[in-house]
Design a protein around this motif. Sequence first.
Motif, PDB file in Angstrom:
ATOM      1  N   MET A  37       0.855  -1.168   0.000  1.00  0.00           N
ATOM      2  CA  MET A  37       0.000   0.000   0.000  1.00  0.00           C
ATOM      3  C   MET A  37       0.899   1.228   0.000  1.00  0.00           C
ATOM      4  O   MET A  37       1.856   1.301   0.742  1.00  0.00           O
ATOM      5  CB  MET A  37      -0.904  -0.032   1.234  1.00  0.00           C
ATOM      6  N   GLY A  38       0.566   2.186  -0.818  1.00  0.00           N
ATOM      7  CA  GLY A  38       1.370   3.385  -0.922  1.00  0.00           C
ATOM      8  C   GLY A  38       1.264   4.279   0.299  1.00  0.00           C
ATOM      9  O   GLY A  38       0.327   4.180   1.098  1.00  0.00           O
ATOM     10  N   LYS A  39       2.248   5.150   0.423  1.00  0.00           N
ATOM     11  CA  LYS A  39       2.299   6.065   1.571  1.00  0.00           C
ATOM     12  C   LYS A  39       1.080   6.990   1.604  1.00  0.00           C
ATOM     13  O   LYS A  39       0.508   7.242   2.666  1.00  0.00           O
ATOM     14  CB  LYS A  39       3.593   6.877   1.491  1.00  0.00           C
ATOM     15  N   TRP A  40       0.662   7.454   0.431  1.00  0.00           N
ATOM     16  CA  TRP A  40      -0.498   8.354   0.371  1.00  0.00           C
ATOM     17  C   TRP A  40      -1.763   7.648   0.856  1.00  0.00           C
ATOM     18  O   TRP A  40      -2.533   8.190   1.648  1.00  0.00           O
ATOM     19  CB  TRP A  40      -0.689   8.860  -1.057  1.00  0.00           C
ATOM     20  N   MET A  41      -1.970   6.411   0.386  1.00  0.00           N
ATOM     21  CA  MET A  41      -3.160   5.661   0.765  1.00  0.00           C
ATOM     22  C   MET A  41      -3.155   5.352   2.256  1.00  0.00           C
ATOM     23  O   MET A  41      -4.172   5.478   2.936  1.00  0.00           O
ATOM     24  CB  MET A  41      -3.243   4.356  -0.024  1.00  0.00           C
ATOM     25  N   ARG A  42      -2.030   4.956   2.783  1.00  0.00           N
ATOM     26  CA  ARG A  42      -1.903   4.654   4.210  1.00  0.00           C
ATOM     27  C   ARG A  42      -2.236   5.895   5.037  1.00  0.00           C
ATOM     28  O   ARG A  42      -2.927   5.828   6.043  1.00  0.00           O
ATOM     29  CB  ARG A  42      -0.474   4.174   4.503  1.00  0.00           C
ATOM     30  N   SER A  43      -1.762   7.053   4.590  1.00  0.00           N
ATOM     31  CA  SER A  43      -2.028   8.312   5.282  1.00  0.00           C
ATOM     32  C   SER A  43      -3.519   8.658   5.240  1.00  0.00           C
ATOM     33  O   SER A  43      -4.091   9.092   6.234  1.00  0.00           O
ATOM     34  CB  SER A  43      -1.201   9.424   4.657  1.00  0.00           C
ATOM     35  N   ALA A  44      -4.137   8.448   4.090  1.00  0.00           N
ATOM     36  CA  ALA A  44      -5.565   8.750   3.944  1.00  0.00           C
ATOM     37  C   ALA A  44      -6.406   7.859   4.856  1.00  0.00           C
ATOM     38  O   ALA A  44      -7.352   8.323   5.500  1.00  0.00           O
ATOM     39  CB  ALA A  44      -5.990   8.571   2.489  1.00  0.00           C
ATOM     40  N   ILE A  45      -6.051   6.593   4.934  1.00  0.00           N
ATOM     41  CA  ILE A  45      -6.781   5.670   5.791  1.00  0.00           C
ATOM     42  C   ILE A  45      -6.614   6.050   7.258  1.00  0.00           C
ATOM     43  O   ILE A  45      -7.568   6.022   8.035  1.00  0.00           O
ATOM     44  CB  ILE A  45      -6.339   4.215   5.531  1.00  0.00           C
ATOM     45  N   GLN A  46      -5.416   6.428   7.645  1.00  0.00           N
ATOM     46  CA  GLN A  46      -5.167   6.829   9.032  1.00  0.00           C
ATOM     47  C   GLN A  46      -5.960   8.087   9.394  1.00  0.00           C
ATOM     48  O   GLN A  46      -6.520   8.178  10.485  1.00  0.00           O
ATOM     49  CB  GLN A  46      -3.670   7.048   9.277  1.00  0.00           C
ATOM     50  N   ARG A  47      -6.039   9.039   8.463  1.00  0.00           N
ATOM     51  CA  ARG A  47      -6.834  10.258   8.713  1.00  0.00           C
ATOM     52  C   ARG A  47      -8.311   9.918   8.879  1.00  0.00           C
ATOM     53  O   ARG A  47      -8.991  10.458   9.745  1.00  0.00           O
ATOM     54  CB  ARG A  47      -6.641  11.269   7.588  1.00  0.00           C
ATOM     55  N   GLN A  48      -8.808   9.023   8.032  1.00  0.00           N
ATOM     56  CA  GLN A  48     -10.212   8.641   8.125  1.00  0.00           C
ATOM     57  C   GLN A  48     -10.476   7.915   9.442  1.00  0.00           C
ATOM     58  O   GLN A  48     -11.475   8.171  10.123  1.00  0.00           O
ATOM     59  CB  GLN A  48     -10.601   7.748   6.955  1.00  0.00           C
ATOM     60  N   LYS A  49      -9.582   7.045   9.849  1.00  0.00           N
ATOM     61  CA  LYS A  49      -9.731   6.323  11.112  1.00  0.00           C
ATOM     62  C   LYS A  49      -9.742   7.299  12.281  1.00  0.00           C
ATOM     63  O   LYS A  49     -10.573   7.185  13.185  1.00  0.00           O
ATOM     64  CB  LYS A  49      -8.594   5.312  11.272  1.00  0.00           C
ATOM     65  N   GLN A  50      -8.864   8.292  12.263  1.00  0.00           N
ATOM     66  CA  GLN A  50      -8.821   9.291  13.329  1.00  0.00           C
ATOM     67  C   GLN A  50     -10.105  10.122  13.368  1.00  0.00           C
ATOM     68  O   GLN A  50     -10.569  10.502  14.429  1.00  0.00           O
ATOM     69  CB  GLN A  50      -7.588  10.189  13.183  1.00  0.00           C
ATOM     70  N   PHE A  51     -10.682  10.388  12.189  1.00  0.00           N
ATOM     71  CA  PHE A  51     -11.957  11.114  12.135  1.00  0.00           C
ATOM     72  C   PHE A  51     -13.036  10.334  12.871  1.00  0.00           C
ATOM     73  O   PHE A  51     -13.762  10.882  13.711  1.00  0.00           O
ATOM     74  CB  PHE A  51     -12.386  11.344  10.679  1.00  0.00           C
ATOM     75  N   TYR A  52     -13.164   9.037  12.562  1.00  0.00           N
ATOM     76  CA  TYR A  52     -14.181   8.223  13.218  1.00  0.00           C
ATOM     77  C   TYR A  52     -13.939   8.126  14.720  1.00  0.00           C
ATOM     78  O   TYR A  52     -14.874   8.216  15.512  1.00  0.00           O
ATOM     79  CB  TYR A  52     -14.224   6.818  12.611  1.00  0.00           C
TER      80      TYR A  52
END
Length: 71
Positions: free
Chosen positions: A1-16
């Motif tokens: 998984m790319g760095k950008w995708m990993r970052s996006a998923i982490q941001r979404q998880k933190q939002f929830y």
Amino acid sequence: MGKWMRSAIQRQKQFYIQQLMQSGLVNDHERLEQWTMAELRREYERFNPAYNAEGGSRHGQTSPRTGEAHH
């Protein structure tokens, strides 16, 4: 998984996590960190007022993680 995708998923998880913490449904941040993205999203959708008004079919279900009935 790319760095950008990993970052996006982490941001979404933190939002929830932030939304669930603010709602007062779960007060244990470390516990929420262990949940999967699907579990966090499911809990968020279950208690988000806009989601409940539109898709009321989830109203009154039991949380799979907490085992509590929610109304």
